[in-house]
Design a protein around this motif. Structure first.
Motif, PDB file in Angstrom:
ATOM      1  N   ASN A   5      -0.561  -0.720   0.783  1.00 56.98           N
ATOM      2  CA  ASN A   5      -2.017  -1.389   0.178  1.00 56.98           C
ATOM      3  C   ASN A   5      -2.647  -0.424  -0.697  1.00 56.98           C
ATOM      4  N   ALA A   6      -1.983   0.650  -1.048  1.00 57.46           N
ATOM      5  CA  ALA A   6      -2.769   1.671  -1.872  1.00 57.46           C
ATOM      6  C   ALA A   6      -3.220   1.302  -3.207  1.00 57.46           C
ATOM      7  N   HIS A   7      -2.348   0.300  -3.902  1.00 53.99           N
ATOM      8  CA  HIS A   7      -2.613  -0.309  -5.087  1.00 53.99           C
ATOM      9  C   HIS A   7      -3.909  -1.301  -5.116  1.00 53.99           C
ATOM     10  N   ARG A   8      -4.388  -1.697  -3.811  1.00 53.46           N
ATOM     11  CA  ARG A   8      -5.318  -2.788  -3.684  1.00 53.46           C
ATOM     12  C   ARG A   8      -6.631  -2.210  -3.185  1.00 53.46           C
ATOM     13  N   TYR A   9      -6.425  -1.121  -1.945  1.00 54.64           N
ATOM     14  CA  TYR A   9      -7.683  -0.712  -1.423  1.00 54.64           C
ATOM     15  C   TYR A   9      -7.513   1.155  -1.434  1.00 54.64           C
ATOM     16  N   PRO A  10      -8.530   1.702  -1.625  1.00 54.43           N
ATOM     17  CA  PRO A  10      -8.679   3.156  -1.521  1.00 54.43           C
ATOM     18  C   PRO A  10      -7.970   3.558  -0.360  1.00 54.43           C
ATOM     19  N   VAL A  11      -7.156   4.906  -0.483  1.00 59.74           N
ATOM     20  CA  VAL A  11      -6.847   5.302   0.771  1.00 59.74           C
ATOM     21  C   VAL A  11      -7.693   5.724   1.851  1.00 59.74           C
ATOM     22  N   SER A  12      -8.884   6.213   1.361  1.00 62.54           N
ATOM     23  CA  SER A  12      -9.825   6.801   2.251  1.00 62.54           C
ATOM     24  C   SER A  12     -10.360   5.575   3.053  1.00 62.54           C
TER      25      SER A  12
END
Length: 227
Positions: A5-12
């Motif tokens: 889901n890194a392309h949709r939501y920030p990793v942090s």
């Protein structure tokens, strides 16, 4: 799941929701944990960037230079590094709220057509009028520019946006106006004075209605002038 889901939501944000450390996530990816840059090194880099660019850069452009040098920092950290020594970027002041001025409805074509870079310097001139803050009140400035080399060939200033302001800009340009063939301006009423153009043998060129990019050279110059 975080990687998917890194392309949709920030990793942090995902790590905060899952209750895991970002360093643990990056360690699992094999990249190694993120190394936090020393605040002193970041502050020194930010001060150098602002000094070299005369404090023109904002936080985003200021941050881009340390990134290119391998100094990892977020934009918010760059902002804090600028606030420490009191560094602020150059910016323009707000414009006065003037009433709606009449628009020049003359059926005059655009003779330049945004094609001015290939002409010789005195062939085409562009002009514009803008408000600037001086002595605690609003003043007006009129500039005549050579779009081929961005040279200011004529300038005038005053407290009123009237014909005398334009005349002073023409007077400062001097005899060089006899070499100009076209004067391109916007459709503001302040620069509507055909008598001076007839005297110098200059043809009039007007931007299209609702087409500010037609006079982009003058607009960009005034942006720098106000800053």
């Amino acid at each position: 799941m975080v990687s998917g889901n890194a392309h949709r939501y920030p990793v942090s944000a995902q790590c905060d929701i899952l209750g895991i450390a970002r360093s643990a996530y990056y360690s699992c990816l094999g990249r190694g944990p993120i190394q936090r840059t020393d605040d002193a090194a970041l502050a020194a880099s930010v001060e150098r960037v602002c000094r070299e660019n005369r404090s023109v850069y904002g936080a985003r452009k200021t941050k881009a230079v340390p990134d290119a040098e391998g100094i990892v920092a977020s934009r918010r950290r760059a902002v804090r590094a600028m606030k420490g020594p009191g560094i602020t970027s150059a910016y323009t002041r707000k414009e006065p709220r003037a009433g709606k001025a009449p628009v020049n409805e003359a059926d005059t074509p655009d003779l330049v057509g945004r094609q001015s870079s290939g002409r010789r310097p005195p062939d085409v001139l562009v002009g514009d009028i803008a408000y600037v803050k001086a002595c605690g009140r609003w003043a007006c400035t009129c500039l005549l520019l050579g779009p081929a080399n961005r040279e200011i060939v004529g300038h005038g200033a005053g407290w009123q946006k009237d014909a005398s302001l334009v005349r002073s800009a023409f007077a400062s340009a001097g005899a060089g106006l006899f070499d100009a063939g076209i004067l391109h301006t916007g459709r503001g009423s302040g620069s509507d004075n055909n008598k001076m153009l007839d005297f110098f043998g200059i043809r009039r060129s007007l931007s299209r209605r609702a087409g500010p990019c037609d006079n982009a050279v003058a607009e960009a110059t005034f942006k720098l002038y106000k800053a």
